[in-house]
Structure formats: structure tokens, C-alpha cells
Design a protein around this motif. Structure first.
Motif, mmCIF file in Angstrom:
data_model
loop_
_atom_site.group_PDB
_atom_site.id
_atom_site.type_symbol
_atom_site.label_atom_id
_atom_site.label_comp_id
_atom_site.label_asym_id
_atom_site.label_seq_id
_atom_site.Cartn_x
_atom_site.Cartn_y
_atom_site.Cartn_z
ATOM 1 N N ILE A 219 0.892 -1.229 -0.124
ATOM 2 C CA ILE A 219 0.113 -0.162 0.070
ATOM 3 C C ILE A 219 0.562 1.139 -0.137
ATOM 4 N N LYS A 220 0.734 2.108 -0.732
ATOM 5 C CA LYS A 220 1.517 3.818 -0.837
ATOM 6 C C LYS A 220 0.311 4.372 0.030
ATOM 7 N N PHE A 221 1.143 4.934 0.695
ATOM 8 C CA PHE A 221 0.272 5.703 1.979
ATOM 9 C C PHE A 221 0.426 7.037 1.694
ATOM 10 N N ALA A 222 -0.602 7.720 1.887
ATOM 11 C CA ALA A 222 -0.718 9.402 1.497
ATOM 12 C C ALA A 222 -1.106 10.456 2.787
ATOM 13 N N ALA A 223 -0.710 11.386 2.756
ATOM 14 C CA ALA A 223 -0.822 12.014 4.361
ATOM 15 C C ALA A 223 -1.518 13.572 3.280
ATOM 16 N N ILE A 224 -2.478 13.958 3.891
ATOM 17 C CA ILE A 224 -3.152 15.237 3.500
ATOM 18 C C ILE A 224 -1.713 16.652 3.577
ATOM 19 N N GLY A 225 -1.150 16.813 4.468
ATOM 20 C CA GLY A 225 0.107 17.672 4.827
ATOM 21 C C GLY A 225 0.850 17.104 5.654
ATOM 22 N N PRO A 226 1.629 17.722 6.180
ATOM 23 C CA PRO A 226 2.711 17.391 6.268
ATOM 24 C C PRO A 226 2.839 17.170 8.851
ATOM 25 N N THR A 227 1.967 18.083 8.585
ATOM 26 C CA THR A 227 1.437 16.895 10.414
ATOM 27 C C THR A 227 0.525 15.951 10.194
ATOM 28 N N THR A 228 0.360 15.071 8.830
ATOM 29 C CA THR A 228 -0.566 14.145 8.871
ATOM 30 C C THR A 228 0.645 13.100 9.118
ATOM 31 N N ALA A 229 1.574 13.505 8.024
ATOM 32 C CA ALA A 229 2.533 13.194 7.571
ATOM 33 C C ALA A 229 3.693 12.506 8.538
ATOM 34 N N ARG A 230 3.987 13.714 9.448
ATOM 35 C CA ARG A 230 4.799 13.089 11.045
ATOM 36 C C ARG A 230 4.766 12.446 11.872
ATOM 37 N N ALA A 231 3.207 11.506 11.546
ATOM 38 C CA ALA A 231 2.180 11.356 12.380
ATOM 39 C C ALA A 231 2.257 9.734 11.230
ATOM 40 N N LEU A 232 2.124 9.479 9.989
ATOM 41 C CA LEU A 232 2.747 8.406 9.714
ATOM 42 C C LEU A 232 3.986 7.932 10.026
ATOM 43 N N ALA A 233 4.770 8.691 9.903
ATOM 44 C CA ALA A 233 6.335 8.148 10.145
ATOM 45 C C ALA A 233 6.399 7.687 11.031
ATOM 46 N N ALA A 234 5.808 8.666 12.344
ATOM 47 C CA ALA A 234 6.230 7.944 13.714
ATOM 48 C C ALA A 234 6.014 6.870 14.123
ATOM 49 N N GLN A 235 5.064 6.225 13.467
ATOM 50 C CA GLN A 235 3.931 4.778 13.663
ATOM 51 C C GLN A 235 4.567 4.072 12.462
ATOM 52 N N GLY A 236 5.950 4.552 11.609
ATOM 53 C CA GLY A 236 6.824 3.370 11.140
ATOM 54 C C GLY A 236 6.053 3.415 9.722
ATOM 55 N N LEU A 237 5.225 4.080 9.302
ATOM 56 C CA LEU A 237 4.384 3.870 8.133
ATOM 57 C C LEU A 237 5.698 4.914 6.910
ATOM 58 N N PRO A 238 6.298 3.738 6.121
ATOM 59 C CA PRO A 238 6.600 4.689 4.654
ATOM 60 C C PRO A 238 5.691 5.570 4.352
ATOM 61 N N VAL A 239 5.973 7.045 4.133
ATOM 62 C CA VAL A 239 4.842 8.061 3.024
ATOM 63 C C VAL A 239 5.541 8.407 2.116
ATOM 64 N N SER A 240 4.357 7.340 1.153
ATOM 65 C CA SER A 240 5.049 7.921 -0.470
ATOM 66 C C SER A 240 4.546 8.925 -1.232
ATOM 67 N N CYS A 241 3.247 9.769 0.070
ATOM 68 C CA CYS A 241 2.800 11.327 -1.283
ATOM 69 C C CYS A 241 2.651 11.787 -0.333
ATOM 70 N N THR A 242 2.744 12.776 -0.331
ATOM 71 C CA THR A 242 2.470 14.336 1.063
ATOM 72 C C THR A 242 1.741 15.321 0.446
ATOM 73 N N ALA A 243 0.483 15.322 0.188
ATOM 74 C CA ALA A 243 0.555 16.663 -1.008
ATOM 75 C C ALA A 243 0.499 17.709 -0.612
ATOM 76 N N GLU A 244 1.038 18.268 -1.559
ATOM 77 C CA GLU A 244 1.484 19.523 -1.812
ATOM 78 C C GLU A 244 1.066 20.756 -0.843
ATOM 79 N N SER A 245 -0.319 20.894 -0.861
ATOM 80 C CA SER A 245 -1.591 21.840 -0.548
ATOM 81 C C SER A 245 -3.028 20.348 -0.542
#
Length: 265
Positions: A219-245
Motif C-alpha cells: 500500500i502507498k500511504f498518503a497524507a493530506i499535509g505535513p502534520t499527518t505525514a509526521r504522524a504516519l512516520a511516527a507509526q513507522g509507516l512509509p509516506v509515499s505522498c504528502t499533498a503539496e497543498s
């Protein structure tokens, strides 16, 4: 290719959720599953504050839910008439700061002129406010119980007065597990899953891990922004995409890139 978005549906003027439409333009079949519910709080107090714009230098809205709280205040207390007659104009004489197009759209519907919507997140909005704000009166900030402290802290450090009021709290959506079970049994493991908030991640991750099993690595995990991306990374999940806006267009572009061979965004 199937993608899963962990958010509730919001129809636009075309009668379709804009995220489903934008992803569809790239040939991606999106399904929405809500993972958050909200309870409104302190509406009587918030309504009283909205009735006294003279006490404040302006308003800050960083979420659609805070705007909904304002709408409830106007409806519940029969304030619509006085809002249209005088309060709206008095607030419009001040600054109304917002994060994101979705929040700006809702604020516009109650008749307020917005600024700062292109900032995209609270950190950038805080910088924007600091570059413009000169009023000695505090800014009124209706927010949720899980608000991050970056905006209040930044304003405080710059000597800009702000008054926060918690007008909603975030709780897990009661249908998370059932809806995810149904999706996986009918659609299988999605190619991508997008999270829209750290709390949404908290409430849904365990179910997703159990349902995905060994296939979670696909699964490619995506985040709507940097805060959510950091939360994903903190759970050990690879962030394949963070929306630019935080927009449907930016997310769709990012997911499409991430799903391409050797994709990265």
C-alpha cells in the motif's frame, strides 16, 4: 486502480465529492470512509463572543468544523437576522483568517470575507498573521480539542493577542471497523490509503493493519499535509505522498505520481 480516502464525503456544486472527481480524472477509483465524528461544545459561550465583535481584532478559522460551530450558534440562538443586519458587517471590518479552500468556502457562505486561505497549514497561517496583524485586541480562535499549539505559540511569541475557545471535540466514527471490513471484503487491499489527520490515523490504523495483513507493504500511504505525514512516520509507516497543498487537485497529482513505477512525490 482502487484508492481509499479516510474522510467523510462533501459534495460540491456539481453534486460530487471533489476528491473522488479529481482522482477519477487519473483513472483512480476512490472510496471514502469517514473515521472521525465530532461533538460541539461551549456553543452558548461562543455565540456570546460572536455577538461582540468590538471585543476582538478578528477571527481565525483553521477547520470546517469550527465554521459549522459558528453556523450552529447563528441558527440556535436565532441570531441570523442580527447577523445579517449588523454583526456580519462588523466582523468584516476586521480580519478573518482561514486555512485552506474548504474552510474558506464555508466562511464565505456565512458572509465573511477571508484571507490567508492559500497558506495551506497552521504554521504558514501563523506566519501570515504575524506579517499583517497590528490590532491590540485579541483574535478569536474557535478550535477543536486536538488543536496543535503551533499557531497559538507563534502568535504569542510575536506578541499578538489571541483568545481560544474549544467549540468541538473529535471522537472516533462509530462505523470505522464495519465500513473498513466491508470495503476490504468487497474491494480487496487498496493501492493507496490517504489519511487526513493524525487523529484519523490513530482511530483507523489498527483495523487497516489487521485487514491488510502481509499485503500492507504493497500500500502507498498518503497524507493530506505535513502534520499527518509526521504522524504516519511516527507509526513507522512509509509516506509515499504528502499533498503539496490540502486540495483535491494536489492530492490527486501526488497519488498518481506515487502509484507510477518508482513513483515518488
Amino acid at each position: 486502480m482502487k484508492v481509499l480516502l479516510l474522510k467523510d464525503a462533501k459534495e460540491d456544486d456539481c453534486g460530487q465529492d471533489p476528491y473522488i472527481r479529481e482522482l477519477g480524472l487519473y483513472g483512480l477509483e476512490a472510496t471514502l470512509i469517514p473515521v472521525l465524528s465530532f461533538e460541539f461544545l461551549s456553543l452558548t459561550s461562543f455565540s456570546e463572543k460572536l455577538s461582540h465583535p468590538e471585543d476582538y481584532g478578528g477571527l481565525i478559522f483553521t477547520s470546517p468544523r469550527a465554521v459549522e460551530a459558528a453556523e450552529l450558534c447563528l441558527d440556535q440562538d436565532n441570531k441570523t437576522e442580527v447577523w445579517e443586519r449588523s454583526l456580519k458587517e462588523k466582523w468584516n471590518a476586521k480580519s478573518v483568517y482561514v486555512v485552506g479552500d474548504a474552510t474558506a468556502s464555508l466562511v464565505s457562505k456565512i458572509g465573511l470575507d477571508t484571507e490567508g486561505e492559500t497558506c495551506g497549514n497552521a504554521e504558514k497561517l501563523a506566519e501570515y498573521i504575524c506579517s499583517r496583524e497590528s490590532s491590540a485586541l485579541p483574535l478569536l480562535f474557535p478550535c477543536g480539542n486536538l488543536k496543535r499549539e503551533i499557531l497559538p505559540k507563534t502568535l504569542k511569541d510575536k506578541g499578538i493577542a489571541m483568545e481560544s475557545i474549544t467549540v468541538y471535540q473529535t471522537i472516533p466514527h462509530p462505523g470505522i471497523q464495519g465500513n473498513l471490513n466491508s470495503y476490504y471484503s468487497q474491494q480487496g487491499v487498496p493501492a493507496s490509503i490517504t489519511f487526513f489527520s493524525p487523529s484519523g490515523l490513530t482511530y483507523s490504523l489498527k483495523h487497516i493493519q489487521e485487514l491488510s495483513g502481509d499485503n500492507i507493504d504493497q500500500i502507498k500511504f498518503a497524507a493530506i499535509g505535513p502534520t499527518t505525514a509526521r504522524a504516519l512516520a511516527a507509526q513507522g509507516l512509509p509516506v509515499s505522498c504528502t499533498a503539496e497543498s490540502p486540495t483535491p487537485q494536489a492530492l490527486a497529482t501526488g497519488i498518481r505520481k506515487a502509484l507510477q513505477p518508482h513513483g515518488c512525490c
